[in-house]
Write a protein that holds these residues in place. Sequence first.
Motif, PDB file in Angstrom:
ATOM      1  N   ILE A  50       0.956  -1.111   0.167  1.00 42.44           N
ATOM      2  CA  ILE A  50       0.047  -0.330  -0.100  1.00 42.44           C
ATOM      3  C   ILE A  50       0.895   0.926  -0.414  1.00 42.44           C
ATOM      4  CG2 ILE A  50      -1.490   0.906   0.887  1.00 42.44           C
ATOM      5  CD1 ILE A  50      -2.574  -1.087   0.200  1.00 42.44           C
ATOM      6  N   LEU A  51       1.921   1.363   0.285  1.00 43.91           N
ATOM      7  CA  LEU A  51       2.736   2.060   1.112  1.00 43.91           C
ATOM      8  C   LEU A  51       3.636   2.662  -0.412  1.00 43.91           C
ATOM      9  CD1 LEU A  51       4.411   4.500   1.657  1.00 43.91           C
ATOM     10  CD2 LEU A  51       6.552   2.248   2.665  1.00 43.91           C
ATOM     11  N   LEU A  52       4.532   1.453  -1.551  1.00 46.88           N
ATOM     12  CA  LEU A  52       3.930   1.633  -2.573  1.00 46.88           C
ATOM     13  C   LEU A  52       2.872   1.939  -3.673  1.00 46.88           C
ATOM     14  CD1 LEU A  52       6.713  -1.372  -2.881  1.00 46.88           C
ATOM     15  CD2 LEU A  52       7.329   0.717  -2.402  1.00 46.88           C
ATOM     16  N   PHE A  53       2.427   1.211  -3.547  1.00 49.19           N
ATOM     17  CA  PHE A  53       1.028   1.927  -3.924  1.00 49.19           C
ATOM     18  C   PHE A  53       1.021   3.716  -4.067  1.00 49.19           C
ATOM     19  CE2 PHE A  53      -3.162   3.730  -4.208  1.00 49.19           C
ATOM     20  CZ  PHE A  53      -3.318   2.849  -5.293  1.00 49.19           C
ATOM     21  N   GLY A  54       0.787   3.854  -2.877  1.00 45.37           N
ATOM     22  CA  GLY A  54       0.646   5.251  -2.748  1.00 45.37           C
ATOM     23  C   GLY A  54       1.757   6.110  -3.176  1.00 45.37           C
ATOM     24  N   ASN A  55       2.890   6.092  -2.997  1.00 45.94           N
ATOM     25  CA  ASN A  55       4.211   6.659  -3.721  1.00 45.94           C
ATOM     26  C   ASN A  55       3.941   6.549  -5.482  1.00 45.94           C
ATOM     27  OD1 ASN A  55       4.800   6.862  -0.938  1.00 45.94           O
ATOM     28  ND2 ASN A  55       6.683   5.775  -0.903  1.00 45.94           N
ATOM     29  N   ALA A  56       3.763   5.599  -5.982  1.00 42.73           N
ATOM     30  CA  ALA A  56       4.062   5.495  -7.494  1.00 42.73           C
ATOM     31  C   ALA A  56       2.898   6.444  -8.044  1.00 42.73           C
ATOM     32  CB  ALA A  56       3.048   3.523  -7.751  1.00 42.73           C
ATOM     33  N   VAL A  57       1.460   6.093  -7.315  1.00 43.23           N
ATOM     34  CA  VAL A  57       0.078   7.459  -7.729  1.00 43.23           C
ATOM     35  C   VAL A  57       1.338   8.968  -7.486  1.00 43.23           C
ATOM     36  CG1 VAL A  57      -1.593   8.426  -7.025  1.00 43.23           C
ATOM     37  CG2 VAL A  57      -1.779   6.014  -7.076  1.00 43.23           C
ATOM     38  N   PHE A  58       2.498   9.298  -5.877  1.00 48.29           N
ATOM     39  CA  PHE A  58       2.607  10.545  -6.145  1.00 48.29           C
ATOM     40  C   PHE A  58       3.030  10.367  -7.591  1.00 48.29           C
ATOM     41  CE2 PHE A  58       1.911  10.256  -1.367  1.00 48.29           C
ATOM     42  CZ  PHE A  58       0.847  10.960  -1.515  1.00 48.29           C
ATOM     43  N   VAL A  59       4.383   9.648  -8.703  1.00 44.32           N
ATOM     44  CA  VAL A  59       4.612  10.247  -9.647  1.00 44.32           C
ATOM     45  C   VAL A  59       3.992  10.724 -10.695  1.00 44.32           C
ATOM     46  CG1 VAL A  59       6.742   8.829 -11.100  1.00 44.32           C
ATOM     47  CG2 VAL A  59       6.851   8.437  -8.270  1.00 44.32           C
ATOM     48  N   VAL A  60       2.691   9.700 -10.365  1.00 43.58           N
ATOM     49  CA  VAL A  60       2.112   9.451 -12.207  1.00 43.58           C
ATOM     50  C   VAL A  60       1.206  11.237 -12.062  1.00 43.58           C
ATOM     51  CG1 VAL A  60       0.573   8.319 -13.112  1.00 43.58           C
ATOM     52  CG2 VAL A  60       1.952   7.160 -12.048  1.00 43.58           C
ATOM     53  N   THR A  61       0.982  11.206 -10.698  1.00 39.58           N
ATOM     54  CA  THR A  61      -0.455  12.975 -11.061  1.00 39.58           C
ATOM     55  C   THR A  61       0.702  14.107 -10.659  1.00 39.58           C
ATOM     56  OG1 THR A  61      -0.268  12.209  -8.575  1.00 39.58           O
ATOM     57  CG2 THR A  61      -2.177  11.525  -9.308  1.00 39.58           C
TER      58      THR A  61
END
Length: 399
Positions: A50-61
């Motif tokens: 879940i941490l990696l998912f949140g960080n990945a979303v940050f990068v994309v958005t």
Amino acid sequence: MRGVSLPLFVLDLGYQKTQAGLMTSIYAITALVFRPLMGNLIDKKSRRSILLFGNAVFVVTISSFGLYKFFPPSLHSIWVLYLIQLINGIGFSANSVALSTISTDVIPNSRMTEGIGYFGLTSSVTMAFAPSLALFTMDRTGYSNGFLITSGIAFFALLLGLMVNYEKAESMKPRADIPENLDTTVVEKSAGKCGFWDKIIEPNAFIPALIMMLTMFGGSSINTFLPTYTRENAIPATGLVFTVQAAGSIISRLFIGGLSEKWGQARVLVIGFICDFSGMLLIFSSSLIIDSDTPAAVNLAVTVMLTAGFLTGASKAFIMTVLNTEAIIRTPMNRRGSANATFYMFMDVGVGLGSVVWGRTADVFGTSWIYAGAAVFSVSGLIASSRLRRRMNEHRAKL
């Protein structure tokens, strides 16, 4: 960094202030709605994923904001920006709950208050420097490059997350070191099968979260209306007040572990509410001082405001750290994600409701009276915490 930059970015694109404000509202509301879901996923799946998912979303958005000017003309719409921000809010809810849960998992219970204080210290330092750094970067490089630089920082955080070797929630067993003063029937309910409302709100974290909601209800008056208040009363150095407030939070978090060990968490909580009450009254009194409109009065008003900033910064550090600690140590490890989600969700509710109520208070009675009302909420939070303080004292006596 994106928090202070996005509204300015939207205005620079030619949209209205209302639309710029909605960017912040969408982010906050989305994070609030998705926190319970993320808390349950963290408990049932893996903190790390879940941490990696949140960080990945940050990068994309954030990259999407930076590359927005290269989008096809058909996608140049405020609704596209709203959609990106909505997804960004989902990432924030995942990142914040996962990160706080991981930190509490690795902190020993005997040093939980100290550990949460140090964890919160990183946020305080960020809030002290990130807004100014963001505005400086945007001014020097432009919005697109500024967002791309920020996305690079988010990508670095994603790489750091990949290095976290963290066990999955499925392999975790309920803790054996549950506090002696905790009602075992509640623990069994949390550790076992949960009903619908228990999936949204962790019962063991409810009381600390509710008290934190009252605290943030009053505290929202500072972030939302302090610039308006100082402008109306011609009190300079508004930015310095926020800097001093951050300093108060940072200094308090450095010493909160030692103070809790020496005096007990119950007393630290009381000190936090006293600081909050005093700070709000000082803000209110500054409008009475400035009425004389002399250089001495202005200097005194500024001094009073800076003192209030330090006190309110220290109060939030004391109150939030103690209440977050209580929410965590009263909850089994396999429900800590839900406990953190509940705690932060109630904070969001307090900020959201407070902003509306204080806005109405300002319209009807004047901006100055916001802080008299906020002082009253400090007292209500202190009264509401009396039951929790008794439990903390009982637990301390058994140790």
